[in-house]
Motif scaffolding. Structure first.
Motif, PDB file in Angstrom:
ATOM      1  N   UNK A  62       0.842  -1.204   0.000  1.00  0.00           N
ATOM      2  CA  UNK A  62       0.000   0.000   0.000  1.00  0.00           C
ATOM      3  C   UNK A  62       0.876   1.253   0.000  1.00  0.00           C
ATOM      4  N   UNK A  63       1.915   1.255   0.831  1.00  0.00           N
ATOM      5  CA  UNK A  63       2.803   2.415   0.899  1.00  0.00           C
ATOM      6  C   UNK A  63       3.515   2.651  -0.424  1.00  0.00           C
ATOM      7  N   UNK A  64       3.899   1.576  -1.106  1.00  0.00           N
ATOM      8  CA  UNK A  64       4.522   1.707  -2.421  1.00  0.00           C
ATOM      9  C   UNK A  64       3.544   2.320  -3.418  1.00  0.00           C
ATOM     10  N   UNK A  65       2.311   1.861  -3.390  1.00  0.00           N
ATOM     11  CA  UNK A  65       1.293   2.402  -4.282  1.00  0.00           C
ATOM     12  C   UNK A  65       1.021   3.875  -4.007  1.00  0.00           C
ATOM     13  N   UNK A  66       0.951   4.243  -2.737  1.00  0.00           N
ATOM     14  CA  UNK A  66       0.698   5.637  -2.397  1.00  0.00           C
ATOM     15  C   UNK A  66       1.885   6.522  -2.759  1.00  0.00           C
ATOM     16  N   UNK A  67       3.084   5.966  -2.759  1.00  0.00           N
ATOM     17  CA  UNK A  67       4.242   6.763  -3.188  1.00  0.00           C
ATOM     18  C   UNK A  67       4.142   7.076  -4.676  1.00  0.00           C
TER      19      UNK A  67
END
Length: 107
Positions: free
Chosen positions: A20-25
Motif C-alpha cells: 500500500x505504501x509503495x502504491x501511495x508513493x
C-alpha cells in the motif's frame, strides 16, 4: 502524509502495508500535496469469488477528496487497480489546478 490502513475480516500484514505504501508513493510522485490517505481493505462474502477482495482508497487534498475502489480475487491486484484509478484522478485534478492558475485574465 498521514496514512491510515483499516481492514475488515483480515489482518493487515507488513507485506500488505508495504504494498500500500509503495502504491501511495506512486500517487505522491504526481501530486505531493496529499494531506492524508485512508485505505480500507476487506474480504466480502460475495457470491462471485473474483470480487471478494476489496480495496478502497481515499485521499484528502486541499479542498478536495478523491476516492477509488477496486475488487479482485487477489487483494494485491485490487490494491494495484485502486491505486491506478486514484493516480488517474490525481493527474486530472493536478491538470485542472494548473490550468486554473495559468489562465490569462483580460485587462
Amino acid at each position: 502524509m498521514n496514512l491510515k490502513i483499516n481492514s475488515r475480516h483480515l489482518e493487515v500484514t507488513p507485506a500488505m502495508r508495504a504494498h500500500v505504501e509503495l502504491g501511495m508513493s506512486k500517487v505522491r510522485k504526481h501530486f505531493d500535496h496529499v494531506i492524508d490517505a485512508t485505505i480500507f481493505l476487506m474480504i466480502d462474502n460475495a457470491k462471485e469469488k473474483d470480487l471478494r477482495q476489496t480495496a478502497e482508497l481515499t485521499i484528502h487534498l486541499k479542498g478536495k477528496d478523491l476516492y477509488a475502489e477496486a475488487h479482485n480475487a487477489d487483494l494485491y491486484h485490487a490494491i494495484d487497480a485502486a491505486v491506478h484509478k486514484l493516480e488517474r484522478q490525481v493527474v486530472k485534478h493536478k491538470e485542472k489546478v494548473q490550468d486554473h492558475h495559468h489562465e490569462k485574465h483580460p485587462e
